[in-house]
Write a protein that holds these residues in place. Structure first.
Motif, mmCIF file in Angstrom:
data_model
loop_
_atom_site.group_PDB
_atom_site.id
_atom_site.type_symbol
_atom_site.label_atom_id
_atom_site.label_comp_id
_atom_site.label_asym_id
_atom_site.label_seq_id
_atom_site.Cartn_x
_atom_site.Cartn_y
_atom_site.Cartn_z
ATOM 1 N N LYS A 149 2.176 9.554 -5.813
ATOM 2 C CA LYS A 149 2.701 10.827 -5.267
ATOM 3 C C LYS A 149 1.905 11.327 -4.051
ATOM 4 C CE LYS A 149 5.839 11.562 -8.594
ATOM 5 N NZ LYS A 149 5.949 10.235 -9.199
ATOM 6 N N LYS A 150 1.237 10.398 -3.354
ATOM 7 C CA LYS A 150 0.537 10.779 -2.115
ATOM 8 C C LYS A 150 1.541 11.050 -0.997
ATOM 9 C CE LYS A 150 -3.876 8.285 -2.528
ATOM 10 N NZ LYS A 150 -4.667 7.175 -1.942
ATOM 11 N N ILE A 151 2.603 10.245 -0.985
ATOM 12 C CA ILE A 151 3.657 10.391 0.027
ATOM 13 C C ILE A 151 5.006 10.270 -0.667
ATOM 14 C CG2 ILE A 151 2.302 9.463 1.963
ATOM 15 C CD1 ILE A 151 3.957 6.809 1.526
ATOM 16 N N GLY A 152 6.076 10.655 0.065
ATOM 17 C CA GLY A 152 7.432 10.414 -0.411
ATOM 18 C C GLY A 152 7.989 9.216 0.341
ATOM 19 N N LYS A 153 8.744 9.479 1.403
ATOM 20 C CA LYS A 153 9.272 8.401 2.245
ATOM 21 C C LYS A 153 8.153 7.826 3.107
ATOM 22 C CE LYS A 153 13.915 10.401 2.535
ATOM 23 N NZ LYS A 153 14.551 9.376 1.702
ATOM 24 N N SER A 154 8.340 6.572 3.548
ATOM 25 C CA SER A 154 7.287 5.915 4.336
ATOM 26 C C SER A 154 7.006 6.658 5.644
ATOM 27 C CB SER A 154 7.657 4.456 4.619
ATOM 28 O OG SER A 154 8.815 4.370 5.427
ATOM 29 N N LEU A 155 8.005 7.396 6.180
ATOM 30 C CA LEU A 155 7.781 8.135 7.428
ATOM 31 C C LEU A 155 6.839 9.324 7.247
ATOM 32 C CD1 LEU A 155 11.345 8.110 9.042
ATOM 33 C CD2 LEU A 155 9.331 6.842 9.793
ATOM 34 N N ALA A 194 0.834 -1.211 0.000
ATOM 35 C CA ALA A 194 0.000 0.000 0.000
ATOM 36 C C ALA A 194 0.868 1.260 0.000
ATOM 37 C CB ALA A 194 -0.928 -0.009 1.215
ATOM 38 N N LEU A 195 1.980 1.235 0.741
ATOM 39 C CA LEU A 195 2.898 2.378 0.762
ATOM 40 C C LEU A 195 3.524 2.596 -0.618
ATOM 41 C CD1 LEU A 195 4.706 1.738 4.176
ATOM 42 C CD2 LEU A 195 3.237 3.688 3.642
ATOM 43 N N GLU A 196 3.899 1.509 -1.274
ATOM 44 C CA GLU A 196 4.502 1.613 -2.608
ATOM 45 C C GLU A 196 3.513 2.219 -3.602
ATOM 46 O OE1 GLU A 196 7.473 1.541 -5.297
ATOM 47 O OE2 GLU A 196 7.667 1.016 -3.175
ATOM 48 N N ALA A 197 2.249 1.775 -3.504
ATOM 49 C CA ALA A 197 1.210 2.331 -4.387
ATOM 50 C C ALA A 197 1.014 3.821 -4.115
ATOM 51 C CB ALA A 197 -0.097 1.569 -4.187
ATOM 52 N N ALA A 198 1.023 4.212 -2.833
ATOM 53 C CA ALA A 198 0.859 5.633 -2.472
ATOM 54 C C ALA A 198 2.040 6.465 -2.966
ATOM 55 C CB ALA A 198 0.706 5.767 -0.954
ATOM 56 N N ARG A 199 3.237 5.885 -2.919
ATOM 57 C CA ARG A 199 4.420 6.587 -3.444
ATOM 58 C C ARG A 199 4.288 6.803 -4.950
ATOM 59 N NH1 ARG A 199 7.758 4.300 0.622
ATOM 60 N NH2 ARG A 199 7.693 2.287 -0.400
ATOM 61 N N ASN A 200 3.848 5.756 -5.648
ATOM 62 C CA ASN A 200 3.692 5.850 -7.104
ATOM 63 C C ASN A 200 2.647 6.890 -7.497
ATOM 64 O OD1 ASN A 200 5.618 3.883 -7.463
ATOM 65 N ND2 ASN A 200 4.146 2.197 -7.595
#
Length: 352
Positions: A246-252, A238-244
């Motif tokens: 552009k919802k977030i950058g780093k997981s933190l 889910a984090l990887e999808a959000a990064r792709n």
């Protein structure tokens, strides 16, 4: 009499396509060339990685691929060494009963490696030793344990850091002894660079006994840890999808919501009871909450745990300049206006 008790013979050595080597074909691979390009340990690793009951294939492509595996093992050891720079075992080792549970779990995974490797040596299955050590470095260490403890090693309080260092020391010490018969030169380099306990022979790793599994760190069936790792895989996806997106950058920069289906709530409840206070660290995010909202469940992405879905949103609060976690109370301590409460407390303790 013969200077050995047993002798193991291997299959025919052939090229990468399975053809016999001939000078006229130009497909011969000289050990001298391999040593010049990769070093003697890589030649030893190739011998150990091949199933000698079959024809043994060697080529430049095979050596190149194997060199990546070697670097993974070497770099895993290098990371552990770098984080033991101020660690003296006889002074700093934390007793088993005082270790944090994640560190005990890491030592349990090393126990499984030690059992597998020692049994494989006894069967002369050297390729199984290599494969077990490589998988341990990639799966158990790099992708899981070392990733999670980075924050604690760099930013945690001293007691938490010493707990992680104790596990790192035991694992590095044990892994170096386990693979020394194969990676002789590399393991000697590690042994010369790492700290030692009273009673160890510091001259060379092979002058010391190979580890038996640790008795103090056998954690039984570990059903909850297996489920936790599955849940973490779902969160990471889910984090990887959000990064792709552009919802977030780093997981933190992420806030995670775990949403459970009412009819399968028990699948998360047991994990929640055991891990909720550790979830943010285990997932390497700033915050985690649990919800029973059916509307949120419909929006979430599936995880390997049935009836549990994940939502990713931006983390709440400002970014702490020391640990990079986001926290609503960054700056609450006037003496440290750019730090979160945890980092402010640790920094104050350092300067006392």
């Amino acid at each position: 009499g013969a200077p050995f008790k047993e002798c193991v013979t291997h299959g025919w050595t052939v090229d990468g396509e399975g053809k016999a080597m001939h000078k006229s074909l130009g497909n011969a691979v000289s050990p001298d060339e391999v040593i010049k390009d990769y070093g003697a340990d890589m030649l030893r690793l190739w011998v150990a990685s091949a199933d000698y009951t079959q024809d043994m294939r060697i080529s430049k492509d095979i050596m190149k691929q194997l060199s990546q595996a070697y670097l993974k093992i070497r770099n895993t050891a290098r990371y552990m060494l770098g984080n033991l720079c101020d660690f003296e075992p006889d002074r700093d080792l934390v007793p088993a009963e005082n270790l944090m549970e994640l560190d005990r779990y890491a030592l349990h995974t090393f126990n499984e490696l030690a059992k597998t490797a020692r049994a494989a040596y006894d069967r002369y299955e050297f390729h199984a030793v290599y494969r077990a050590v490589y998988n341990f470095c990639v799966v158990d260490m790099s992708n899981f344990y070392l990733d999670i403890i980075k924050d604690r090693l760099y930013c945690g309080a001293e007691a938490e850091r010493r707990s992680a260092q104790t596990a790192l020391y035991h694992i590095l010490d044990g892994m170096t002894r386990l693979i020394a018969p194969i990676l002789a030169f590399t393991c000697d380099e590690i042994w010369q660079a790492m700290p030692h306990r009273e009673g160890d022979d510091p001259r060379h790793v092979v002058l010391n006994e190979m580890n038996q599994p640790f008795q103090d760190y056998d954690m039984g069936a570990l059903v909850s840890w297996t489920a936790l790792i599955q849940l973490r895989d779902g969160v990471n996806a889910a984090l990887e999808a959000a990064r792709n997106e552009k919802k977030i950058g780093k997981s933190l920069e992420a806030h995670i919501t775990l949403v459970r289906a009412q009819d399968q709530a028990d699948n998360l409840t047991a994990l929640q009871e055991k891990f909720q206070d550790q979830w943010a660290d285990l997932f390497i995010v700033s915050d985690v909450e649990v919800s029973d909202d059916p509307a949120l469940y419909a929006q979430g992405s599936d995880t390997p745990i049935a009836g549990v879905r994940v939502l990713v949103s931006e983390a709440n609060g400002d970014k702490c300049e020391r640990c990079w976690k986001h926290h609503p109370l960054v700056g609450a301590n006037a003496a440290h206006p750019t730090l979160c409460p945890r980092c402010a407390k640790v920094v104050q303790a350092i300067h006392l």
